[in-house]
Structures are given as structure tokens and as C-alpha cells.
Design a protein around this motif. Structure first.
Motif, PDB file in Angstrom:
ATOM      1  N   TYR A  50       0.792  -1.213  -0.165  1.00  0.00           N
ATOM      2  CA  TYR A  50      -0.431  -0.164  -0.029  1.00  0.00           C
ATOM      3  C   TYR A  50       0.965   1.686   0.401  1.00  0.00           C
ATOM      4  N   ASN A  51       1.839   1.013   0.442  1.00  0.00           N
ATOM      5  CA  ASN A  51       2.997   2.193   0.012  1.00  0.00           C
ATOM      6  C   ASN A  51       3.489   2.163  -0.743  1.00  0.00           C
ATOM      7  N   VAL A  52       3.520   1.668  -1.850  1.00  0.00           N
ATOM      8  CA  VAL A  52       4.066   1.647  -3.635  1.00  0.00           C
ATOM      9  C   VAL A  52       2.798   2.109  -4.159  1.00  0.00           C
ATOM     10  N   VAL A  53       1.231   1.790  -3.647  1.00  0.00           N
ATOM     11  CA  VAL A  53      -0.081   2.075  -4.245  1.00  0.00           C
ATOM     12  C   VAL A  53       0.093   3.252  -4.568  1.00  0.00           C
ATOM     13  N   ASP A  54       0.117   3.788  -3.003  1.00  0.00           N
ATOM     14  CA  ASP A  54      -0.390   5.448  -2.674  1.00  0.00           C
ATOM     15  C   ASP A  54       0.945   5.885  -3.254  1.00  0.00           C
ATOM     16  N   SER A  55       2.294   5.802  -3.561  1.00  0.00           N
ATOM     17  CA  SER A  55       3.107   6.531  -4.511  1.00  0.00           C
ATOM     18  C   SER A  55       2.294   6.015  -6.118  1.00  0.00           C
ATOM     19  N   VAL A  56       2.099   4.746  -6.423  1.00  0.00           N
ATOM     20  CA  VAL A  56       2.030   4.933  -7.841  1.00  0.00           C
ATOM     21  C   VAL A  56       0.359   5.412  -8.469  1.00  0.00           C
ATOM     22  N   PHE A  57      -0.395   5.454  -7.739  1.00  0.00           N
ATOM     23  CA  PHE A  57      -1.814   6.593  -8.156  1.00  0.00           C
ATOM     24  C   PHE A  57      -1.076   7.830  -8.162  1.00  0.00           C
ATOM     25  N   VAL A  58      -0.286   8.255  -7.125  1.00  0.00           N
ATOM     26  CA  VAL A  58      -0.407  10.028  -7.633  1.00  0.00           C
ATOM     27  C   VAL A  58       0.829  10.108  -8.950  1.00  0.00           C
TER      28      VAL A  58
END
Length: 432
Positions: A50-58
Motif C-alpha cells: 500500500y506504500n507503493v500503491v500510494d505513490s503509483v496512483f499519485v
């Protein structure tokens, strides 16, 4: 602290009842470490996801948005340093007290730890509300778009940080008593909520308002609050009979707090040094190009898939070592350390191989530009060479903390991140 036994053995176990032996003192080490560490490794992998998902979407918003979240990392890491460092001290004292059959001290460690978590929240809420803009201006200079994105993100994450500090505390109470599966359940719940809410709040799906970078922060806080509520109100109160949480005891106990921070403070310093290192690196890299900072931020998200399982393994090891050290079972302590180090180095070797073979594919998760691919591919290959030794370093440092002697890990961390890394990077910048 070991002399401070609040109640006698006869009072703890009336009418001749014998205490039930904790599994950390009797199970075979291989099976015990598997039971303790695997749930934590799985939950840490979900955390990394979910840390990566944050940045992927941003990153789909813009590279400036990705830069803002990347520049916020030192503040988030500082929160993690205080939360996790305090939790390390709670974990070590509580597990050691249970190993010594000192129930009074175990309960006091738990209740004092909750009070300290609330104090950490108050501190960082003030930082987030009053100092976020200054923090981003120091790193991003005159890049107003990045500064505005960063303030939106950090002020929410820090201002509502009661979730992350409570989550650290209550999960460690579960881990300290050997209930790592329950701790995993709380982390999975929080992570899944974050992952689901991210696209909804960032892009305004399903009728929700389009919040952009602020939506990523709200999703993160919502996940943390859910996880801490599950861990605090349900699992610790209903499923953790080894400790007793009492509202009237959630207060300051000077001697207990001193013992918690005797072990936990070096951990706070070590992780805070990481924040200082990232802050310094961001300032240096920003002087080259904004893209270099984006690469650095992407690396920290990607490396979490490798490091987080090792941290989960590490979290499973600490209560085992602390408990058996308190019970004076040194052969079990040594077997636990050896097995943990070998496993950690094997995980890191796999991570190194992936970074060496697929750097461009990893960076494309972040909508990487040609410049970002050019810079990042070389950087990922170089930095991954250190992974295997880093695995040894993580476990060795935590062993020192688990047995109440964290000075050595503090010294190595200071030398690695401040004495060597930043001066070398600064000299490279000056030579160009």
C-alpha cells in the motif's frame, strides 16, 4: 528494573497454581520463529504494497505530485521512528518481564506504552499543523506546486497521526505475547482499506470528491485508524489475557518510561538518522534535477518490498530473544539469532537479483519518463549491491536492542548514514 517485582509469585498464582509456560520458552526455535515471523512478514509485505500503491496512483497526477510525496518521506519516517522505537522498548521490556514471570511489570509496560503513544501523537500533530510548509520550502525551494502538494499531504498524515502511533503500540502488545497472527490481521485490515480508498479519493471515483494528493493522505489515515481500533478495542482487550489494559493505569510511570526508552531511544535515533539522511539527500538531488528526487522516492518505495519482509522477520525475532534472554535460556537465544540472520540474508539476496535484472520494469510502475528511466536504472543496480549485508545489519542491530544493549547498533547506524553517506554525496556535488 528486574528487581522491581510488584507482586510475589504466591500472589500471582494462588492456591499453588503453576504458571502456564509461554510458547516462546518451549517451542522448537524453527517452528517458533516461523509462527512468530511469517504473519509479520506477510503483513509487512502488504504494508509495502500500500506504500507503493500510494505513490503509483499519485504519480498518475504528475511528477510534481510524486515528488511531493517523496519529499514528505522524512517526516513520515520520523513518525515511524518515534512510533516503532517506542514500541521496540515496550516489546523488549514486556517480553522480558513475561519471561521473568513478572506480571506487574508486564502490565505496567503495556499501560505506560499506550500513554507514550498518545504523547507522540500530540507532538507530531503540532509539527504537521504548524511546520509542514517550512519543511517543504527547505527542500523544494521555489517549486510552489510541489510545496502545496506536500503541505496538503503531510498536514493530514501528521495531524491525524493518532492512528499510526496507536497501531504501533497495540500491535506490539500482541507481538510481545506471541500473538503475531492477530497483529497481522490488524495490519492487513488497515492496508486493504488504504489500498481500496486510494483511487477512490485521489481520482474522485464512486461519487467521492476528487482530492488528489490529499486523498492519498486521507486514505492512509483511514487505514491506520481502522487498524489501531481493531488492535486496541477488539484484539488486545478480548484476545490477549497475558496483559491487562486498565484506563486508570494509562499514565506516566517515570521508571517504566525510562526503561522503555533505554532500549527504544537508540532505535528512535537510528531511524531518525534515516530521516535526516533522506532530507539531506533530497536537498542535494533537487539541486541536480527534480527527476533525481523522484527516482530516489521511487527507490524507497520499491526497496520496501525487500526490506519489509526482513523487518517482519526481525519483529518476530525480537520477542523470542527478549523472552529467552529474560528466562536465561541462552542456547535458544543463539539458535534464534543464527536462523534469523541466515533467513534475512537469503531474502535480501533475492531482492538484489530482482533489482539487478529488472530495474526499468520496476520504475515503470511510477509512470517513469525517459530521464527517470535513464537515471533510475543505473541507481537501482548500484544500490542493490548492498542488500545482503544490510540484512545482516538489521538483525544484528535488533539483537542488541532485544537484550537491552543497543549502543552498538546506534554507533553503526550513525556511521553508515551520516558520517559516510551524506559527506560523500556532498563532495560529489561540489566536484561537478
Amino acid at each position: 528494573m528486574r528487581k522491581d517485582v510488584g507482586i510475589s509469585m504466591a500472589e500471582k498464582f494462588p492456591q499453588g497454581a503453576a504458571p502456564q509456560e509461554n510458547k516462546m520458552g518451549v517451542l522448537p526455535i524453527g517452528r517458533l520463529l516461523t509462527n512468530m515471523a511469517v504473519p509479520m512478514m506477510i503483513s509487512m509485505l502488504v504494508q509495502a504494497c500500500y506504500n507503493v500503491v500510494d505513490s503509483v496512483f499519485v504519480a498518475q497526477i504528475s511528477e510534481d505530485a510524486l515528488n511531493a510525496v517523496s519529499l514528505a518521506f522524512p517526516l513520515q519516517n520520523l513518525m515511524i521512528a518515534f512510533g516503532a522505537g517506542t514500541a521496540v522498548g515496550i516489546n523488549a521490556l514486556l517480553s522480558r518481564s513475561l519471561g521473568e514471570k513478572n506480571q506487574a511489570m508486564a502490565d505496567r509496560a503495556a499501560n505506560t506504552g499506550i500513554f507514550l503513544a498518545l504523547c507522540n501523537f500530540a507532538l507530531f500533530a503540532l509539527i504537521g499543523i504548524f511546520f509542514s510548509r517550512t519543511f517543504f520550502e527547505l527542500q523544494a525551494g521555489g517549486e510552489q506546486v510541489i510545496i502545496d502538494y506536500g503541505v496538503d499531504y503531510a498536514s493530514i498524515c501528521l495531524g491525524c497521526s493518532i492512528g499510526i502511533f496507536s497501531q504501533f503500540c497495540f500491535e506490539r502488545l500482541l507481538q510481545s505475547t506471541g500473538r503475531t497472527f492477530l497483529a497481522m490481521c490488524t495490519q492487513l485490515t488497515g492496508a486493504l482499506i488504504n489500498i481500496v480508498l486510494d483511487p477512490i479519493l485521489i481520482f474522485g471515483l464512486l461519487g467521492a470528491p476528487r482530492m488528489g494528493v490529499a486523498g492519498a493522505a486521507v486514505a492512509t489515515v483511514a487505514g491506520q485508524l481502522t487498524a489501531c481500533t481493531a488492535a486496541a478495542l477488539v484484539l488486545n482487550l478480548k484476545c490477549n489475557p497475558d496483559i491487562h489494559i486498565l484506563p486508570r493505569e494509562i499514565r506516566w510511570h517515570g521508571k517504566v518510561a525510562a526503561e522503555i526508552y533505554r532500549v527504544g531511544f537508540p532505535s528512535i535515533v537510528m531511524q531518525s538518522i534515516g530521516s535526516a539522511m533522506v532530507f539531506g539527500m533530497n536537498k542535494i538531488l533537487f539541486s541536480f534535477t527534480k527527476t533525481a528526487t523522484a527516482v530516489f522516492g521511487a527507490y524507497f518505495k520499491l526497496q520496501s518490498f525487500v526490506f519489509m519482509p526482513v523487518f517482519g522477520l526481525n519483529n518476530g525475532m525480537v520477542p523470542i530473544v527478549s523472552y529467552n534472554y529474560g528466562a536465561a535460556s541462552l542456547p535458544r537465544v543463539k539458535r534464534t539469532i543464527k536462523l534469523t540472520i541466515c533467513t534475512a540474508m537469503a531474502i535480501m539476496a533475492v531482492g538484489c537479483l530482482i533489482f539487478q535484472l529488472f530495474p526499468q520494469q520496476l520504475l515503470m510502475f511510477f509512470n517513469a519518463s525517459e530521464e527517470m528511466l535513464s537515471i533510475g536504472s543505473v541507481a537501482l543496480r548500484i544500490i542493490s549491491v548492498s542488500f545482503v549485508l544490510a540484512g545482516f545489519d538489521i538483525i544484528a542491530g535488533s539483537v542488541c536492542q532485544a537484550i537491552g544493549n543497543p549502543l552498538y547498533s546506534l554507533i553503526t547506524s550513525v556511521c553508515r548514514q551520516l558520517v559516510v553517506l551524506l559527506p560523500l554525496k556532498q563532495s560529489k556535488q561540489n566536484s561537478m
